[in-house]
Motif scaffolding. Sequence first.
Motif, PDB file in Angstrom:
ATOM      1  N   GLN A 194      -0.424  58.217   7.933  1.00 39.55           N
ATOM      2  CA  GLN A 194       0.603  57.343   7.402  1.00 39.55           C
ATOM      3  C   GLN A 194      -0.152  55.988   7.420  1.00 39.55           C
ATOM      4  OE1 GLN A 194       4.258  56.977   9.918  1.00 39.55           O
ATOM      5  NE2 GLN A 194       5.193  58.433   8.492  1.00 39.55           N
ATOM      6  N   THR A 195       0.038  55.246   6.181  1.00 35.77           N
ATOM      7  CA  THR A 195      -0.652  54.021   5.862  1.00 35.77           C
ATOM      8  C   THR A 195       0.404  52.911   5.621  1.00 35.77           C
ATOM      9  OG1 THR A 195      -2.715  55.106   5.038  1.00 35.77           O
ATOM     10  CG2 THR A 195      -2.333  52.662   4.648  1.00 35.77           C
ATOM     11  N   ILE A 196       0.408  51.842   6.568  1.00 31.23           N
ATOM     12  CA  ILE A 196       1.559  50.942   6.102  1.00 31.23           C
ATOM     13  C   ILE A 196       1.002  49.623   5.496  1.00 31.23           C
ATOM     14  CG2 ILE A 196       3.215  49.482   7.699  1.00 31.23           C
ATOM     15  CD1 ILE A 196       2.675  51.548   9.894  1.00 31.23           C
ATOM     16  N   PHE A 197       1.516  49.403   4.488  1.00 25.13           N
ATOM     17  CA  PHE A 197       1.017  48.255   3.597  1.00 25.13           C
ATOM     18  C   PHE A 197       2.231  47.000   3.999  1.00 25.13           C
ATOM     19  CE2 PHE A 197      -0.195  51.892   1.677  1.00 25.13           C
ATOM     20  CZ  PHE A 197      -1.608  51.793   1.427  1.00 25.13           C
ATOM     21  N   LEU A 198       1.909  45.900   4.402  1.00 26.88           N
ATOM     22  CA  LEU A 198       2.550  45.065   5.126  1.00 26.88           C
ATOM     23  C   LEU A 198       2.788  43.655   4.041  1.00 26.88           C
ATOM     24  CD1 LEU A 198       0.484  45.020   8.086  1.00 26.88           C
ATOM     25  CD2 LEU A 198       2.897  45.658   8.142  1.00 26.88           C
ATOM     26  N   ASP A 199       4.114  43.324   4.079  1.00 28.98           N
ATOM     27  CA  ASP A 199       4.572  42.157   3.319  1.00 28.98           C
ATOM     28  C   ASP A 199       4.444  42.276   1.824  1.00 28.98           C
ATOM     29  OD1 ASP A 199       5.563  39.660   2.407  1.00 28.98           O
ATOM     30  OD2 ASP A 199       4.132  38.605   3.502  1.00 28.98           O
ATOM     31  N   GLN A 200       5.467  42.611   1.075  1.00 30.55           N
ATOM     32  CA  GLN A 200       5.313  42.945  -0.329  1.00 30.55           C
ATOM     33  C   GLN A 200       4.992  41.596  -1.077  1.00 30.55           C
ATOM     34  OE1 GLN A 200       8.451  45.666  -1.307  1.00 30.55           O
ATOM     35  NE2 GLN A 200       7.084  46.553  -2.729  1.00 30.55           N
ATOM     36  N   ASN A 201       5.223  40.545  -0.246  1.00 28.76           N
ATOM     37  CA  ASN A 201       4.677  39.337  -1.134  1.00 28.76           C
ATOM     38  C   ASN A 201       2.896  39.519  -1.375  1.00 28.76           C
ATOM     39  OD1 ASN A 201       7.024  38.129  -1.511  1.00 28.76           O
ATOM     40  ND2 ASN A 201       6.926  37.453   0.785  1.00 28.76           N
ATOM     41  N   GLN A 202       2.516  40.193  -0.403  1.00 23.78           N
ATOM     42  CA  GLN A 202       0.889  40.410  -0.395  1.00 23.78           C
ATOM     43  C   GLN A 202       0.452  41.673  -1.078  1.00 23.78           C
ATOM     44  OE1 GLN A 202      -0.940  37.806   0.853  1.00 23.78           O
ATOM     45  NE2 GLN A 202       0.559  36.908   2.217  1.00 23.78           N
ATOM     46  N   GLU A 203       1.531  42.228  -1.954  1.00 25.40           N
ATOM     47  CA  GLU A 203       1.293  43.344  -2.695  1.00 25.40           C
ATOM     48  C   GLU A 203      -0.157  43.283  -3.523  1.00 25.40           C
ATOM     49  OE1 GLU A 203       3.524  46.673  -5.270  1.00 25.40           O
ATOM     50  OE2 GLU A 203       4.295  44.664  -5.040  1.00 25.40           O
ATOM     51  N   SER A 204      -0.576  42.216  -4.013  1.00 27.20           N
ATOM     52  CA  SER A 204      -1.843  42.049  -4.874  1.00 27.20           C
ATOM     53  C   SER A 204      -3.111  42.822  -4.271  1.00 27.20           C
ATOM     54  CB  SER A 204      -1.965  40.675  -5.544  1.00 27.20           C
ATOM     55  OG  SER A 204      -2.060  39.938  -4.572  1.00 27.20           O
ATOM     56  N   LEU A 205      -2.933  42.393  -2.694  1.00 26.64           N
ATOM     57  CA  LEU A 205      -4.109  42.779  -1.725  1.00 26.64           C
ATOM     58  C   LEU A 205      -4.148  44.485  -1.356  1.00 26.64           C
ATOM     59  CD1 LEU A 205      -4.057  39.772   0.579  1.00 26.64           C
ATOM     60  CD2 LEU A 205      -5.502  39.921  -1.593  1.00 26.64           C
ATOM     61  N   TRP A 206      -3.060  45.019  -1.490  1.00 24.47           N
ATOM     62  CA  TRP A 206      -2.990  46.390  -0.974  1.00 24.47           C
ATOM     63  C   TRP A 206      -3.748  47.350  -1.721  1.00 24.47           C
ATOM     64  CZ3 TRP A 206       3.100  46.999  -0.747  1.00 24.47           C
ATOM     65  CH2 TRP A 206       3.684  46.350  -0.172  1.00 24.47           C
ATOM     66  N   THR A 207      -4.244  48.292  -0.832  1.00 21.36           N
ATOM     67  CA  THR A 207      -5.050  49.479  -1.490  1.00 21.36           C
ATOM     68  C   THR A 207      -4.341  50.555  -1.873  1.00 21.36           C
ATOM     69  OG1 THR A 207      -5.522  50.246   0.782  1.00 21.36           O
ATOM     70  CG2 THR A 207      -6.943  48.463  -0.026  1.00 21.36           C
ATOM     71  N   ILE A 208      -3.063  50.559  -1.924  1.00 24.57           N
ATOM     72  CA  ILE A 208      -2.008  51.638  -1.919  1.00 24.57           C
ATOM     73  C   ILE A 208      -2.224  52.415  -3.226  1.00 24.57           C
ATOM     74  CG2 ILE A 208      -0.159  50.059  -3.137  1.00 24.57           C
ATOM     75  CD1 ILE A 208       1.842  51.604  -1.764  1.00 24.57           C
ATOM     76  N   HIS A 209      -2.882  51.599  -4.410  1.00 26.70           N
ATOM     77  CA  HIS A 209      -2.991  52.461  -5.556  1.00 26.70           C
ATOM     78  C   HIS A 209      -4.191  53.386  -5.615  1.00 26.70           C
ATOM     79  CE1 HIS A 209       0.101  50.050  -7.066  1.00 26.70           C
ATOM     80  NE2 HIS A 209      -0.345  48.851  -6.673  1.00 26.70           N
ATOM     81  N   GLU A 210      -5.047  53.231  -4.237  1.00 25.51           N
ATOM     82  CA  GLU A 210      -6.211  54.060  -4.347  1.00 25.51           C
ATOM     83  C   GLU A 210      -5.921  55.386  -3.825  1.00 25.51           C
ATOM     84  OE1 GLU A 210      -9.751  52.204  -2.863  1.00 25.51           O
ATOM     85  OE2 GLU A 210      -8.910  50.318  -3.226  1.00 25.51           O
ATOM     86  N   ILE A 211      -4.729  55.628  -3.103  1.00 25.50           N
ATOM     87  CA  ILE A 211      -4.185  56.823  -2.540  1.00 25.50           C
ATOM     88  C   ILE A 211      -3.755  57.725  -3.625  1.00 25.50           C
ATOM     89  CG2 ILE A 211      -2.695  58.024  -1.056  1.00 25.50           C
ATOM     90  CD1 ILE A 211      -2.075  55.265   0.616  1.00 25.50           C
ATOM     91  N   ASN A 212      -4.608  58.940  -3.778  1.00 27.61           N
ATOM     92  CA  ASN A 212      -4.645  59.901  -4.593  1.00 27.61           C
ATOM     93  C   ASN A 212      -2.981  60.620  -4.648  1.00 27.61           C
ATOM     94  OD1 ASN A 212      -5.165  61.739  -6.545  1.00 27.61           O
ATOM     95  ND2 ASN A 212      -6.057  63.204  -5.099  1.00 27.61           N
ATOM     96  N   GLU A 213      -2.366  60.462  -5.774  1.00 27.25           N
ATOM     97  CA  GLU A 213      -0.801  60.866  -5.880  1.00 27.25           C
ATOM     98  C   GLU A 213      -0.509  62.170  -5.309  1.00 27.25           C
ATOM     99  OE1 GLU A 213       3.034  59.777  -6.620  1.00 27.25           O
ATOM    100  OE2 GLU A 213       1.349  58.219  -6.854  1.00 27.25           O
ATOM    101  N   PRO A 214      -1.306  63.134  -5.848  1.00 27.01           N
ATOM    102  CA  PRO A 214      -1.038  64.499  -5.575  1.00 27.01           C
ATOM    103  C   PRO A 214      -0.863  64.551  -3.843  1.00 27.01           C
ATOM    104  CG  PRO A 214      -2.504  64.676  -7.400  1.00 27.01           C
ATOM    105  CD  PRO A 214      -2.428  63.116  -6.908  1.00 27.01           C
ATOM    106  N   GLU A 215      -1.775  63.766  -3.139  1.00 25.52           N
ATOM    107  CA  GLU A 215      -1.733  63.838  -1.794  1.00 25.52           C
ATOM    108  C   GLU A 215      -0.573  63.196  -1.049  1.00 25.52           C
ATOM    109  OE1 GLU A 215      -3.917  65.768  -0.220  1.00 25.52           O
ATOM    110  OE2 GLU A 215      -5.701  65.966  -1.624  1.00 25.52           O
ATOM    111  N   ILE A 216       0.319  62.386  -1.735  1.00 21.89           N
ATOM    112  CA  ILE A 216       1.355  61.763  -1.170  1.00 21.89           C
ATOM    113  C   ILE A 216       2.464  62.655  -0.790  1.00 21.89           C
ATOM    114  CG2 ILE A 216       2.975  59.851  -1.552  1.00 21.89           C
ATOM    115  CD1 ILE A 216       0.851  58.450  -3.142  1.00 21.89           C
ATOM    116  N   ILE A 217       2.838  62.578   0.610  1.00 21.08           N
ATOM    117  CA  ILE A 217       3.995  63.417   0.813  1.00 21.08           C
ATOM    118  C   ILE A 217       5.409  62.709   1.015  1.00 21.08           C
ATOM    119  CG2 ILE A 217       4.931  64.512   2.933  1.00 21.08           C
ATOM    120  CD1 ILE A 217       1.881  64.772   4.040  1.00 21.08           C
TER     121      ILE A 217
END
Length: 477
Positions: free
Chosen positions: A399-422
């Motif tokens: 589980q990876t937690i991305f904090l404060d949507q106002n900082q979304e430009s910094l997040w690495t969330i888009h690097e998570i492989n989509e088929p691996e998301i539960i």
Amino acid sequence: MAEPTDRRMQHVAIVGGGAAGMACAATLANHPDRYKVTILERNEVLGGQATSIPLDERKYGASWMNNGVQGGSKIFKHTFNFFNEQGYPPEEVKLQVSFGKGQDGFWTNVFPSTLVQRYASDIRRFGLFLKVIKWALPIIGIIPISFMLRIFFFKRDFGDKMVYPLIALFLGTGNQTANVPCGIVERLFDDPNMKLWDYDRNTLLPNLPTMYTFNNLGRFYKTWGEYLDGRGVNIRTRAEVCTVLSRSKYGIKLRIKDLRDGATTDEDFDDLVLCTLADESLRILGKEASRRERFVMGGASFYDDVTVTHSDKAYFEKYYETKFQQELCAAPTTDIQREQIAFANGSKAESAGFRPMYYTHTYNHNPRLIEMSFNCSNYQHQLVKGQARGGDHLKPVYQTIFLDQNQESLWTIHEINEPEIIKRNHWHQLGHKWQHYLRVVPGMMFLNGRNRTLFAGSWTLVVSNLWASSVPAFPKD
């Protein structure tokens, strides 16, 4: 809450079926001659953020995992009592953390690291720092920890790489950690009723402290709900309280929407307990909110976070130290450190090894902003056992937690492989700014019990841990 002289039974509406609402209902159910209790929960299931999700056992080693809440410390005695009463005892685990990446940024509580060695003097002085804060608590306790670390001339990297990640683990404060009052930090290390573990003068965080992993939260809340229903508590899920229509000494009138069929009803109660977040409580109170309530609860700040549950091993290993590597170790200077290294590389016992549960990743341009992660396969007991049985072919669960949507430009969330998301979850979380402890926490004593209304939940207290089950006191006139 008023106690009638004629002992007339009072009908209490509890808004919110999370930890606080359920604990409140369980307490009132002990007095069936005095209270009729109704829980109004907007969601389909009870538990609030403490939920479970199904998994493919063939892939991950277990058929379920806890989602919004992972576990807790022994200080959560009341929570453990409820678990034990319903037959869902928590299981003991030894906490392992992995903070940062690479020799210059990594440290752990499992074996000696170069970062801990580098800041050995700061770690020792931190104990004196805590004593000074404790001595001067009424005067300086509200000052943010970041400011106090500068006043005491701690190295900046010591705060950014060691203190802030540790406080984030303590409180779940994420990107607001630097704003946490220093008095709260002192209490978390020294107060027997609050601390998760002791301060360690050599390593800051003790080696492998005891924590607990919770049993199936979905089943627990279902069982607990059935138990309370059998004791006369009326539990209404998919029931949204739209607004408070009126409050007076004679009672409360609520407008309630049934989310199953859209029907709206206006219903009367004697008393109201809002077990919802501060901003949601103000929304529900609407025009009935007093100036005092708006001032106090308006001081609570909330941030929108996203949790991604996934099995992307490549992503996880890119941003975190997940395996024991000799180059991450500092040269051992004691027999204890040599034993810790032997444990970490798995040579001491079959069950040993560096298996971190909790991780932090800091952004290079601003180390006070972080992403947090769990390796649930190393933490949640059913996944640990399943992985042990299933072998290497099973996928890990992160589980990876991305904090404060106002900082979304910094997040690495888009690097998570989509088929691996539960699963993806969106959370609305309390930010532990110093203003919260100056305005909200002390102000609650002037709100609770007025207008036949009480407020409960973690935000009303000091710790915003998801398992701070706060049961409001029912005051007399």
